[in-house]
Motif scaffolding. Structure first.
Motif, short mmCIF file in Angstrom:
data_model
loop_
_atom_site.label_atom_id
_atom_site.label_comp_id
_atom_site.label_asym_id
_atom_site.label_seq_id
_atom_site.Cartn_x
_atom_site.Cartn_y
_atom_site.Cartn_z
N ALA A 182 1.24 4.26 -2.70
CA ALA A 182 0.59 5.57 -2.71
C ALA A 182 1.57 6.69 -2.39
O ALA A 182 1.30 7.85 -2.70
CB ALA A 182 -0.57 5.60 -1.73
N THR A 206 5.36 9.40 -6.20
CA THR A 206 4.88 10.44 -7.11
C THR A 206 5.57 10.34 -8.46
O THR A 206 5.25 11.09 -9.38
CB THR A 206 5.13 11.84 -6.53
N THR A 222 0.83 -1.21 0.00
CA THR A 222 0.00 0.00 0.00
C THR A 222 0.86 1.25 0.00
O THR A 222 0.38 2.32 -0.37
CB THR A 222 -0.95 0.02 1.21
N GLU A 238 -4.85 1.98 -3.32
CA GLU A 238 -3.85 3.05 -3.28
C GLU A 238 -3.13 3.23 -4.61
O GLU A 238 -2.56 4.28 -4.88
CB GLU A 238 -2.83 2.80 -2.17
N ALA A 241 -3.75 6.27 -6.56
CA ALA A 241 -3.23 7.55 -6.09
C ALA A 241 -1.86 7.88 -6.68
O ALA A 241 -1.28 8.89 -6.33
CB ALA A 241 -3.14 7.53 -4.56
N VAL A 242 -1.37 7.03 -7.56
CA VAL A 242 -0.05 7.25 -8.16
C VAL A 242 -0.26 7.98 -9.49
O VAL A 242 -0.59 7.36 -10.51
CB VAL A 242 0.70 5.92 -8.37
#
Length: 112
Positions: free
Chosen positions: A67, A70, A64, A89, A92-93
């Motif tokens: 996430a 970036t 997880t 998650e 979220a990348v």
């Protein structure tokens, strides 16, 4: 920094020492005999863009902690023994462009 150890008949667990390599951009360890879990520290590295860990025997989950990334662009974990659901998650990348994860033991339900 890029590390490519693909196809070297490596075996055992991939020790999670990657926090000591802050400029690591790419780790390719595909087509070996590695097992254990996918190292979580990779996803906190600020320059990390690619994990090629296909064709091994990794178990457990895609962490997880993904996430936290970036910069991750490519995640290749196909043909392992991963068995948890793909984590929500992963959505979220923002930089993730290519995910290959077939040939594992994922449950038959994808995340929302």
């Amino acid at each position: 920094t890029r590390i490519d150890l693909s196809g070297n008949e490596l075996s055992g667990e991939l020790v999670d020492v990657f926090a000591s390599l802050p400029k690591l951009e790419s780790l390719r360890v595909g087509s070996n005999g590695l097992m254990g879990t996918v190292p979580t520290s990779l996803f906190s590295l600020t320059a990390f863009e690619e994990l090629g860990a296909d064709g091994n025997s990794f178990t457990g989950c895609i962490p997880t902690e993904i996430a936290l990334s970036t910069t991750l662009r490519d995640l290749h974990v196909e043909s392992n023994a991963l068995s948890c659901s793909i984590p929500t998650e992963i959505g979220a990348v923002p930089s993730l462009k290519d995910l290959t994860a077939g040939g594992n033991h994922f449950p038959h339900q994808l995340p929302d």
